[in-house]
Each structure stands twice: as C-alpha cells, then as structure tokens.
Design a protein around this motif. Structure first.
Motif, PDB file in Angstrom:
ATOM      1  N   VAL A 331       0.851  -1.191   0.117  1.00  0.00           N
ATOM      2  CA  VAL A 331      -0.146   0.121  -0.023  1.00  0.00           C
ATOM      3  C   VAL A 331       1.058   1.375   0.177  1.00  0.00           C
ATOM      4  O   VAL A 331       2.063   1.303   0.383  1.00  0.00           O
ATOM      5  CB  VAL A 331      -1.020   0.042   1.195  1.00  0.00           C
ATOM      6  N   PRO A 332       0.323   2.319  -0.463  1.00  0.00           N
ATOM      7  CA  PRO A 332       1.178   3.627  -0.692  1.00  0.00           C
ATOM      8  C   PRO A 332       1.188   4.246   0.932  1.00  0.00           C
ATOM      9  O   PRO A 332       0.321   3.971   1.897  1.00  0.00           O
ATOM     10  CB  PRO A 332       0.336   4.429  -1.448  1.00  0.00           C
ATOM     11  N   SER A 333       2.458   4.945   1.321  1.00  0.00           N
ATOM     12  CA  SER A 333       2.427   5.636   2.450  1.00  0.00           C
ATOM     13  C   SER A 333       1.418   6.481   2.785  1.00  0.00           C
ATOM     14  O   SER A 333       1.121   6.792   3.856  1.00  0.00           O
ATOM     15  CB  SER A 333       3.896   6.242   2.748  1.00  0.00           C
ATOM     16  N   MET A 334       0.653   7.097   1.910  1.00  0.00           N
ATOM     17  CA  MET A 334      -0.144   7.986   1.810  1.00  0.00           C
ATOM     18  C   MET A 334      -1.181   8.219   0.664  1.00  0.00           C
ATOM     19  O   MET A 334      -0.494   7.897  -0.322  1.00  0.00           O
ATOM     20  CB  MET A 334       0.379   9.566   2.177  1.00  0.00           C
ATOM     21  N   VAL A 335      -2.277   8.532   0.614  1.00  0.00           N
ATOM     22  CA  VAL A 335      -3.364   8.434  -0.264  1.00  0.00           C
ATOM     23  C   VAL A 335      -3.628   9.639  -0.742  1.00  0.00           C
ATOM     24  O   VAL A 335      -3.881  10.690   0.167  1.00  0.00           O
ATOM     25  CB  VAL A 335      -4.654   7.561  -0.124  1.00  0.00           C
ATOM     26  N   ASN A 336      -3.624  10.167  -1.853  1.00  0.00           N
ATOM     27  CA  ASN A 336      -3.969  11.527  -2.215  1.00  0.00           C
ATOM     28  C   ASN A 336      -5.568  11.591  -2.776  1.00  0.00           C
ATOM     29  O   ASN A 336      -5.973  10.811  -3.474  1.00  0.00           O
ATOM     30  CB  ASN A 336      -3.277  11.865  -3.650  1.00  0.00           C
ATOM     31  N   ALA A 337      -6.150  12.612  -2.164  1.00  0.00           N
ATOM     32  CA  ALA A 337      -7.592  12.737  -2.500  1.00  0.00           C
ATOM     33  C   ALA A 337      -7.720  13.366  -3.842  1.00  0.00           C
ATOM     34  O   ALA A 337      -6.967  14.046  -4.494  1.00  0.00           O
ATOM     35  CB  ALA A 337      -8.299  13.609  -1.377  1.00  0.00           C
ATOM     36  N   PRO A 338      -8.934  13.170  -4.680  1.00  0.00           N
ATOM     37  CA  PRO A 338      -9.993  12.307  -4.082  1.00  0.00           C
ATOM     38  C   PRO A 338      -9.916  10.772  -4.270  1.00  0.00           C
ATOM     39  O   PRO A 338      -8.941  10.405  -5.261  1.00  0.00           O
ATOM     40  CB  PRO A 338     -11.224  12.952  -4.917  1.00  0.00           C
ATOM     41  N   VAL A 339     -10.810  10.163  -3.654  1.00  0.00           N
ATOM     42  CA  VAL A 339     -10.746   8.796  -3.540  1.00  0.00           C
ATOM     43  C   VAL A 339     -12.195   8.391  -3.651  1.00  0.00           C
ATOM     44  O   VAL A 339     -13.120   8.785  -2.868  1.00  0.00           O
ATOM     45  CB  VAL A 339     -10.146   7.808  -2.414  1.00  0.00           C
ATOM     46  N   ALA A 340     -12.396   7.279  -4.555  1.00  0.00           N
ATOM     47  CA  ALA A 340     -13.744   6.717  -4.698  1.00  0.00           C
ATOM     48  C   ALA A 340     -14.074   5.779  -3.767  1.00  0.00           C
ATOM     49  O   ALA A 340     -13.242   4.681  -3.627  1.00  0.00           O
ATOM     50  CB  ALA A 340     -14.166   6.418  -6.273  1.00  0.00           C
ATOM     51  N   GLU A 341     -15.263   5.723  -3.427  1.00  0.00           N
ATOM     52  CA  GLU A 341     -15.618   4.256  -2.304  1.00  0.00           C
ATOM     53  C   GLU A 341     -15.418   3.138  -3.276  1.00  0.00           C
ATOM     54  O   GLU A 341     -15.837   2.913  -4.466  1.00  0.00           O
ATOM     55  CB  GLU A 341     -16.837   4.408  -1.945  1.00  0.00           C
ATOM     56  N   GLY A 342     -14.816   2.095  -3.093  1.00  0.00           N
ATOM     57  CA  GLY A 342     -14.579   0.759  -3.647  1.00  0.00           C
ATOM     58  C   GLY A 342     -13.233   0.816  -4.515  1.00  0.00           C
ATOM     59  O   GLY A 342     -13.013  -0.181  -5.154  1.00  0.00           O
ATOM     60  N   GLN A 343     -12.703   2.014  -4.709  1.00  0.00           N
ATOM     61  CA  GLN A 343     -11.436   2.376  -5.260  1.00  0.00           C
ATOM     62  C   GLN A 343     -10.533   1.385  -4.900  1.00  0.00           C
ATOM     63  O   GLN A 343     -10.286   1.364  -3.662  1.00  0.00           O
ATOM     64  CB  GLN A 343     -10.855   3.668  -5.487  1.00  0.00           C
ATOM     65  N   ALA A 364     -11.018   1.116  -0.919  1.00  0.00           N
ATOM     66  CA  ALA A 364     -11.572   2.246  -0.129  1.00  0.00           C
ATOM     67  C   ALA A 364     -12.954   1.870   0.493  1.00  0.00           C
ATOM     68  O   ALA A 364     -13.825   1.333  -0.068  1.00  0.00           O
ATOM     69  CB  ALA A 364     -11.393   3.345  -0.601  1.00  0.00           C
ATOM     70  N   ALA A 365     -12.843   2.155   1.930  1.00  0.00           N
ATOM     71  CA  ALA A 365     -14.045   1.771   2.506  1.00  0.00           C
ATOM     72  C   ALA A 365     -15.117   3.121   2.195  1.00  0.00           C
ATOM     73  O   ALA A 365     -16.409   2.639   2.349  1.00  0.00           O
ATOM     74  CB  ALA A 365     -13.677   1.588   3.802  1.00  0.00           C
ATOM     75  N   GLN A 366     -14.742   4.045   1.964  1.00  0.00           N
ATOM     76  CA  GLN A 366     -15.506   5.248   1.811  1.00  0.00           C
ATOM     77  C   GLN A 366     -14.921   6.288   0.923  1.00  0.00           C
ATOM     78  O   GLN A 366     -13.558   6.219   0.633  1.00  0.00           O
ATOM     79  CB  GLN A 366     -15.826   6.025   3.229  1.00  0.00           C
ATOM     80  N   ALA A 367     -15.767   6.992   0.050  1.00  0.00           N
ATOM     81  CA  ALA A 367     -15.286   8.185  -0.522  1.00  0.00           C
ATOM     82  C   ALA A 367     -14.721   9.250   0.102  1.00  0.00           C
ATOM     83  O   ALA A 367     -15.327   9.521   1.280  1.00  0.00           O
ATOM     84  CB  ALA A 367     -16.340   8.650  -1.303  1.00  0.00           C
ATOM     85  N   VAL A 368     -13.472   9.740  -0.288  1.00  0.00           N
ATOM     86  CA  VAL A 368     -12.728  11.011   0.379  1.00  0.00           C
ATOM     87  C   VAL A 368     -12.766  11.976  -0.688  1.00  0.00           C
ATOM     88  O   VAL A 368     -11.994  12.056  -1.623  1.00  0.00           O
ATOM     89  CB  VAL A 368     -11.427  10.362   0.851  1.00  0.00           C
ATOM     90  N   GLU A 369     -13.520  13.157  -0.453  1.00  0.00           N
ATOM     91  CA  GLU A 369     -13.391  14.264  -1.393  1.00  0.00           C
ATOM     92  C   GLU A 369     -12.251  15.043  -1.373  1.00  0.00           C
ATOM     93  O   GLU A 369     -11.375  14.750  -0.184  1.00  0.00           O
ATOM     94  CB  GLU A 369     -14.708  15.144  -1.112  1.00  0.00           C
TER      95      GLU A 369
END
Length: 391
Positions: A331-343, A364-369
């Motif tokens: 997994v990456p050390s950090m995720v850049n937003a936005p992220v879609a649910e289920g991505q 992803a458990a949930q979307a992150v705007e």
C-alpha cells in the motif's frame, strides 16, 4: 416393488453411507486410487480455481438441467445491474407454457414475480419457468441463448455451447466438467443465487391446487456443508451434478457428468468432497469487507482512509503444510484525495518462505473528497500553532 429394485436401492443406500463417513475412518485414499464412476469429473477450489482432482474434465458432454445455472446467473446479473427487478411480473407465453419435463405447469398468460420464477428454476428445475425468464430478460429465448454463450466465453468456458435455456436434450447443447465448474465459480459470487440454490423446498402454489417444489439436490440433506448448486438428468446425458460445499472456510466445487446409476451422481460428488476436505484446509486472514489497515490522506476531506478486503483473503493449502504463511501489504504511505468508494488502493499478498501464493485487492471503505480551501488553510494554521506550542 420388485425384489431386484429393493436390493439395488439398499446397495445405493449403503454406498452413500460408506462415502459419507469415509473421512472419519482411519484410511487414506490417494488421488490415483480415487475411483470416480462418472464419464467426467472435477474437484475445484472455489476461491482460487485450483484443480484438486479431474477425470476427463475437458470432454464434451450434455449438461441437462445444470444448464439452468447459467440461466439463473444471467437473470440475477440483470437484477444486480438494475435492468430488471425481482419484483417484476413475468408473464408466461404460450411457448414457455408448452414445455414438459420438470415444470410448474404454467398457463399461457399466467404471471408471477421474477423472484418466484427463479425459485421455480433453482428448486423445481422448471423448464417452463426457464423459458419464461429467458423471454423476459432478452425478448426471446433465442436472444437469451446468445447471451448465455457469450457469457460462457467470458467466464472461460471455451468448450461449452448452449442451444436452449433449460437443458432438454439437443445434440448441439454441450459443456465439460471443467467449464461447469468455472461457470459455478462465478455463479457462487452472486448472493441471491446461493440463497436460491440452498432452498430445500418451496410452496409455489397454494389452494386449490397446491404445488410444493422439492430440490432435486439431495446433498442438501445428505452431506454436511453442502448448499448448492444444480442437478441434471436426461436419458442421453444420464445423471449429472454440479455441487458445492463449505467446511471451515474452504469451499469446494464438484462436478460429475454421465453417471449411470440413479443417485450415483450424489455418491460420486461426496467421494470428491471427502477427498478434498480430508487433504486440504483454508488459511484465512480476512473476511470480505473486513478492515485490513488505515492510511493517511493528503489534501482530503478527512485525514485517514480505511482499506477493506474486497474478497475473502486466504489460501487453500494441503493439511499440515501451512507453516511460514504470512501476509504482506503493498500500500502507499499516503493516499491523495479524491478517492472513490470501492477504489482499489493496494494489495494484500500471501507469502510462504518468500514465495508469493496469491494477491487480493484492498479497496477504499468510503469516498474521500478533495479538501476545501478553508479546510486546508485550517490544517496549516493548526500545524503552525502546534509547532509554536512545542517551542
């Protein structure tokens, strides 16, 4: 009843009992000694598709009513895609009502919900329901059969050709044990199909002419852990069965085709299941949908993102040979937003002594705007104050 028939039924009953309790006896059955009395057969791990045993698995043969696994699959995929609803009313055409064999005796113009028609197929193996559903989904049975063949190819069933939606004999209607196992693997990912295939009985009609359907798959009663999927019989195809059973997290698929003895397809499938469950186990790490890890989010509307197992994370292993198994997260050390649910954000990798055994997606458990300007400004200001306090 003839004496000969009574004797034969007793022999079959004894054979079934021996097969059922074989795992509890202190005897071993090597693969080479596994004598399956069927034209073709296969035992497959449902999760990975690993073949544990096969006999003429790619030989073409007539599936009979095992065909209905694909009919159910296409109908329930249409439901999941929102094209139809289980509560839609399906009207029986004169064509659908004309079919004999296993049936619920639909009258032309009679209507039931799609769900009830599917129960008629899964539990009662109803040919008339199969045609009615095919016509409802695709407009005609011919168009539906084209869909069946296309889906078979997509699922890797390269030696399969369907000529109808029900499985009544046609020389151009054939499959293989391997192909049926592949189709069943996919079918078992549909929760509603698993529910229908596990039903032992269903009252299709009430008074004044009650009709109770009883599932033809006797393994639902006879074999602990069995919960699907479909039998098939014609005078040409003989006795066929695609079955599934799960024990301690290990789900197996057994297919036997062209068995001559009545009830023999159940006995042969039980032999396959006993062989598999006696020799293999399932090492589970996470259930599907279970939280695996959390990651920080950059420039997001929230600071962390939960990652879930998209599917059950685990691996089939020969019993006694699961030492050294471990799970590595990529997994990456950090995720850049936005992220879609289920991505998909990363993968879980099952390793054994530095050897990769299997990979599973983490989603992803949930979307992150993406964070608003004011949220990002506030975070910067908060970080500045924190630094100041430390001084």
């Amino acid at each position: 009843m003839e004496k000969g028939e009574i004797f034969m039924r007793k022999r079959i009953a004894v054979a079934i009992l021996v097969v059922l309790f074989l795992p509890f006896l202190n005897v071993g059955v090597a693969a080479a000694q596994l004598d399956i009395e069927a034209r073709s057969a296969i035992l497959m791990d449902a999760a990975s598709g690993k073949i544990l045993f096969e006999k003429n698995a790619h030989e073409k043969w007539y599936p009979a009513s095992m065909t209905k696994i694909m009919t159910l699959t296409l109908a329930l995929e249409a439901v999941e895609e929102g094209k139809v609803s289980l509560q839609d009313m399906v009207i029986a055409s004169e064509h659908a009502s004309s079919y004999g064999g296993s049936q619920v005796w639909l009258e032309p113009g009679e209507e039931f919900t799609l769900e009830k028609m599917l129960i008629g197929i899964a539990v009662g193996s109803a040919n008339d329901c199969s045609v009615a559903v095919a016509e409802y989904i695709a407009g005609s049975e011919e168009a539906f059969v084209e869909m069946m063949n296309q889906r078979a190819r997509e699922l890797g069933a390269q030696n399969t050709h369907f000529a109808n939606s029900h499985g009544l004999h046609d020389e151009n209607h054939y499959t293989t044990a391997y192909d049926m196992a592949q189709i069943a693997r996919h079918a078992l990912t549909l929760p509603k199909l698993r529910e229908l295939a596990a039903m032992k009985s269903y009252q299709f009609r009430g008074d004044p002419k009650p009709l109770v359907l009883w599932n033809y798959n006797k393994l639902l009663w006879w074999y602990p852990g069995a919960d699907g999927i479909k039998t098939g019989y014609t005078s040409k195809a003989r006795y066929n069965l695609t079955a599934t059973a799960e024990r301690d997290g290990l789900r197996l698929i057994a297919v036997v085709m062209g068995v001559d003895k009545r009830n023999g397809h159940f006995a042969e499938a039980m032999k396959l299941f006993n062989y598999g469950f006696a020799r293999y186990g399932f090492k589970k790490f996470y259930e599907a949908g279970e939280l695996v890890t959390s990651l920080p989010v950059s420039k997001g509307s929230q600071d962390t993102l939960d990652l879930l197992a998209k599917d059950k994370i685990g691996v089939i292993m020969p019993k006694g040979k699961d030492e050294g198994l471990n799970l590595k997260l990529e997994v990456p050390s950090m995720v850049n937003a936005p992220v879609a649910e289920g991505q998909q954000v990363g993968e879980a990798v099952i390793m054994q002594e530095n050897k990769e055994l299997a990979r599973f997606p983490l989603v992803a458990a949930q979307a992150v705007e993406r964070a608003t300007f004011w949220r990002q400004t506030g975070k910067v200001f908060s970080q500045v104050l924190t630094i100041g306090d430390k001084r």
